[in-house]
Design a protein around this motif. Structure first.
Motif, short mmCIF file in Angstrom:
data_model
loop_
_atom_site.label_atom_id
_atom_site.label_comp_id
_atom_site.label_asym_id
_atom_site.label_seq_id
_atom_site.Cartn_x
_atom_site.Cartn_y
_atom_site.Cartn_z
N VAL A 1 -1.31 -4.50 -1.92
CA VAL A 1 -1.76 -3.12 -1.76
C VAL A 1 -1.89 -2.46 -3.13
CG1 VAL A 1 -1.15 -0.85 -0.83
CG2 VAL A 1 -0.83 -2.90 0.57
N ARG B 1 -5.16 -0.54 -4.62
CA ARG B 1 -5.13 0.82 -5.16
C ARG B 1 -5.61 0.84 -6.60
NH1 ARG B 1 0.57 3.28 -2.97
NH2 ARG B 1 -0.32 5.17 -3.90
N ALA C 1 -9.37 0.82 -6.64
CA ALA C 1 -9.96 2.10 -6.20
C ALA C 1 -10.01 3.07 -7.39
CB ALA C 1 -9.17 2.68 -5.05
N VAL D 1 2.45 8.28 -3.90
CA VAL D 1 2.21 7.91 -2.52
C VAL D 1 2.73 6.48 -2.33
CG1 VAL D 1 0.42 7.38 -0.83
CG2 VAL D 1 0.23 9.42 -2.28
N SER D 2 3.53 6.29 -1.28
CA SER D 2 4.09 4.95 -1.04
C SER D 2 2.98 4.02 -0.53
CB SER D 2 5.19 5.04 0.01
OG SER D 2 4.62 5.36 1.28
N ASP D 3 3.23 2.73 -0.66
CA ASP D 3 2.29 1.76 -0.11
C ASP D 3 2.15 1.95 1.40
OD1 ASP D 3 1.82 0.58 -2.57
OD2 ASP D 3 3.46 -0.86 -2.32
N GLN D 4 3.27 2.30 2.05
CA GLN D 4 3.22 2.50 3.51
C GLN D 4 2.25 3.62 3.86
OE1 GLN D 4 5.86 1.93 1.74
NE2 GLN D 4 6.61 0.02 2.62
N TYR E 1 -0.18 4.74 1.98
CA TYR E 1 -1.54 4.34 1.61
C TYR E 1 -2.17 3.50 2.74
CZ TYR E 1 -5.50 2.63 -1.08
OH TYR E 1 -6.78 2.35 -1.52
N VAL E 2 -1.41 2.57 3.28
CA VAL E 2 -1.92 1.74 4.37
C VAL E 2 -2.15 2.59 5.62
CG1 VAL E 2 -1.39 -0.21 5.92
CG2 VAL E 2 -0.90 -0.38 3.46
N GLN F 1 -5.48 4.11 5.26
CA GLN F 1 -6.53 3.11 5.56
C GLN F 1 -6.71 2.97 7.07
OE1 GLN F 1 -4.86 -0.42 3.59
NE2 GLN F 1 -6.54 -0.34 2.10
N THR G 1 -8.51 6.63 -2.83
CA THR G 1 -7.40 7.07 -3.67
C THR G 1 -6.69 8.21 -2.93
OG1 THR G 1 -8.70 8.76 -4.85
CG2 THR G 1 -8.68 6.53 -5.79
N VAL G 2 -5.38 8.23 -3.05
CA VAL G 2 -4.57 9.22 -2.34
C VAL G 2 -3.59 9.84 -3.33
CG1 VAL G 2 -3.05 9.66 -0.37
CG2 VAL G 2 -4.67 7.75 -0.28
N ASP H 1 2.79 -2.08 9.22
CA ASP H 1 1.93 -2.09 8.03
C ASP H 1 1.85 -3.49 7.45
OD1 ASP H 1 1.41 0.62 8.21
OD2 ASP H 1 3.11 1.16 6.94
#
Lengths: 154, 154, 154
Positions: free
Chosen positions: A17, A21, A24, B11-14, B16-17, B20, B89-90, C13
């Motif tokens: 992940v 990111r 992106a 922002v955590s990977d969790q 971010y997913v 998505q 992007t977040v 996730d």
């Protein structure tokens, strides 16, 4: 077929992940013409090799210059380009670097005219961790519409 | 260049997913013409601003109506549209909401004719959490083939 | 509208990212013409159903043969194809298998000519876990440019 690693292995979901990111942000910077910030996503001596380039671009200064040049060309042409990475595979090399193979699309949109698919490419990156973040140490891009040429850098 | 946040941070990977996955469901609902279910992925007073709209669409009822209208137009034209988000992007805003900047493609396929790239856009969303899920509080879309206009809502 | 599950639910996730990674490798193998390795990403009796196929392809041997045939055709035509999956939704079925619904693009690039958008499709897969990895037990593909036909397999 390609010698690139086709397997997606020994990489945690978190790292996968992180690579998504990274690309992106990397592509937003590229498409916005943020030359220095984009170049900073490469290592100091990072290389970029692509069919349209007479020789590999090496180092952040040259990378930034190449993007400023491209941005000026697109500005003059009145076109906006968007780069997409997808179908990303990530493998760990014996030296600990990450070998990424992914597909790369470029879309082009002239102001007032129809958007078009500009390029379909394969991108092979070697990513390393620097200062907490990922950086591109080498990039080798092939275009599906051109014969694959021998690799010169990276 | 855009004033949109280009960094993907805090922002955590969790999360971010989750973003998505949110967009995947959101776009399936849109492309299937599921007007009410799609509108429910916005906040009650959610806004949608895009170049093709005379004014921002505000609120779930208006959002659902706009989709029913679009679905009827595509049905009449015998076309299927597919919306893709990518290069997401977040970033977390000071108010805790999520500022998303991503690329958005629209593909169009007339029955019996060749599919085509219809639009290349940039989508800037403000996402908030409601009832355990993410919701779009405001959306601002720019088209690469059109000049960027001043923002009116969100 | 489609009867396919539109919700993305009851899936962690981690599993969602595993599905993303599975498709990346799966498509690299397909586009490189790695027939046996690609067929091995299906179950032994896996099925592939698509509008261009007179009947569903069933089993790894037939799947591999179909890819060798397609690769030979592209080679003869001097074209490279790239398959992209995106907007992936994953739901758990009552039998524990994964029901995936996603969008699928095919890009085609003739050597020396412009790349083009070849197909826009929707892919409905049933994925199961075998030997630690995911496998496609059944695939049902619809093309946006063709009428949806009744499902025959899977």
């Amino acid at each position: 077929m390609s010698n690139a690693p086709l397997l997606d292995s020994a990489v945690s979901d978190q790292l996968y992940v992180e690579v998504q990111r990274f690309y992106a942000v990397h592509m937003h910077l590229l498409d916005e013409g943020e030359a220095e910030r984009w170049a900073a996503t490469f290592t100091e001596d990072g290389t970029f090799e692509a069919p349209a380039l007479d020789e590999p671009v090496r180092g952040r200064a040259a990378l930034a210059a190449s993007i400023r040049h491209g941005a000026a060309e697109r500005e003059a042409a009145g076109e906006v380009h968007r780069h997409w990475h997808g179908m990303i595979t990530v493998a760990v090399r014996s030296d600990g670097a990450l070998a990424v193979r992914c597909y790369a699309l470029v879309f082009a949109s002239p102001k007032g005219g129809p958007s078009r698919l500009h390029r379909v490419c394969v991108c092979e990156d070697v990513l390393v961790r620097e200062g907490g973040g990922l950086r591109v140490r080498s990039r080798y891009v092939t275009r599906d519409d051109m014969p694959v040429t021998a690799r010169r850098a990276g």
